[in-house]
Design an enzyme around this catalytic site. Structure first.
Site, PDB file in Angstrom:
ATOM      1  N   GLY A   9       0.224  -6.744   0.279  1.00 24.78           N
ATOM      2  CA  GLY A   9      -0.400  -5.519   0.750  1.00 24.78           C
ATOM      3  C   GLY A   9      -0.206  -4.426  -0.273  1.00 24.78           C
ATOM      4  CB  THR A  10      -1.620  -1.033  -0.651  1.00 28.25           C
ATOM      5  OG1 THR A  10      -1.472  -0.564   0.698  1.00 28.25           O
ATOM      6  CG2 THR A  10      -3.017  -1.573  -0.862  1.00 28.25           C
ATOM      7  CG  ASP A  12       3.199   4.198   1.069  1.00 25.10           C
ATOM      8  OD1 ASP A  12       4.402   4.092   0.795  1.00 25.10           O
ATOM      9  OD2 ASP A  12       2.467   5.073   0.576  1.00 25.10           O
ATOM     10  N   GLY A  14       4.560  -1.553   4.600  1.00 26.11           N
ATOM     11  CA  GLY A  14       5.681  -2.133   5.339  1.00 26.11           C
ATOM     12  C   GLY A  14       6.164  -3.474   4.861  1.00 26.11           C
ATOM     13  CD  GLU A  87       9.380  -3.956  -4.486  1.00 26.01           C
ATOM     14  OE1 GLU A  87       8.258  -4.092  -5.021  1.00 26.01           O
ATOM     15  OE2 GLU A  87       9.644  -3.030  -3.703  1.00 26.01           O
TER      16      GLU A  87
END
Length: 217
Positions: A9-10, A12, A14, A87
């Site tokens: 996901g982008t 922010d 979660g 990450e």
């Protein structure tokens, strides 16, 4: 059979919060895992979320060999049922291949979390290899929003308040002029339209106050 799963996901949306929740849920059921991260906002060897939660983690740099790391622990009597790898976009392609091998050969579940593209809209090496190898790729259901209220799809970097589309993927202090103060670096999620126009929340606010603003966003 163990699986290699990639949650993407982008910023922010979660990802790190879900990684922490997943680790908690598995531990609550008696499973034993290991947590890895890279360049976390809270510093080295920590997996944290913007909600304020954090757990100790193993820091991943280019020298970490996942296969050797896990096999060494197992041969010394350790137990590992799963890996949580946050990450993951910063991992090397070879490290992602090692994670796939761990799932296939050691029957250890591997859960990876990361963003697909950098601030230049180019795929990270680690994310690209995960897309190629993962058994499952799951987009996160919590959608980050652009300042305009539309779904955010792109990650943007700002320096001194201006959006930039060139530079090192990981900024440590890219200052060409030694006399120039270190730039204030920030990140923001935008919809594609406003990323293409390089219009961040700050520049949109400034444009709205300008007497020459055009009659469209």
């Amino acid at each position: 059979m163990a699986e290699l799963t990639f949650y993407s996901g982008t910023m922010d949306c979660g990802k790190s919060t879900l990684a922490l929740q997943l680790d908690h849920n598995h531990r609550a059921r008696g499973r034993v895992g290991r947590v890895f991260t890279s360049h976390d906002r809270a510093g080295q060897a920590t997996l944290s979320s913007r909600l304020g939660l954090a757990v100790p983690a193993t820091e991943v740099d280019d020298s970490l060999h996942f296969w050797e790391h896990v096999v060494t622990e197992l041969t010394q009597g350790g137990r590992i049922d799963y890996l949580v790898c946050d990450e993951a976009q910063f991992y090397t392609r070879d490290q992602v291949e090692q994670l796939a091998k761990i799932a296939d050969e050691l029957d250890i579940d591997v859960f990876c979390f990361g963003i697909l593209t950098d601030f230049r809209t180019r795929m990270f090496d680690g994310s690209a290899r995960l897309v190629e190898l993962a058994d499952r790729m799951l987009p996160l259901q919590v959608e980050a929003l652009c300042w305009c209220g539309e779904r955010a799809t792109h990650n943007a970097r700002t320096e001194d308040g201006e959006m930039v589309t060139e530079g090192e993927v990981i900024v440590v202090g890219d200052v060409d002029d030694p006399q120039r103060p270190r730039p204030s670096v920030g990140y923001e999620v935008l919809c594609r339209r406003h990323h293409r126009r390089r219009m961040t929340a700050e520049s949109a606010k400034a444009a709205a106050l300008s007497p020459d603003v055009l009659p469209f966003p």
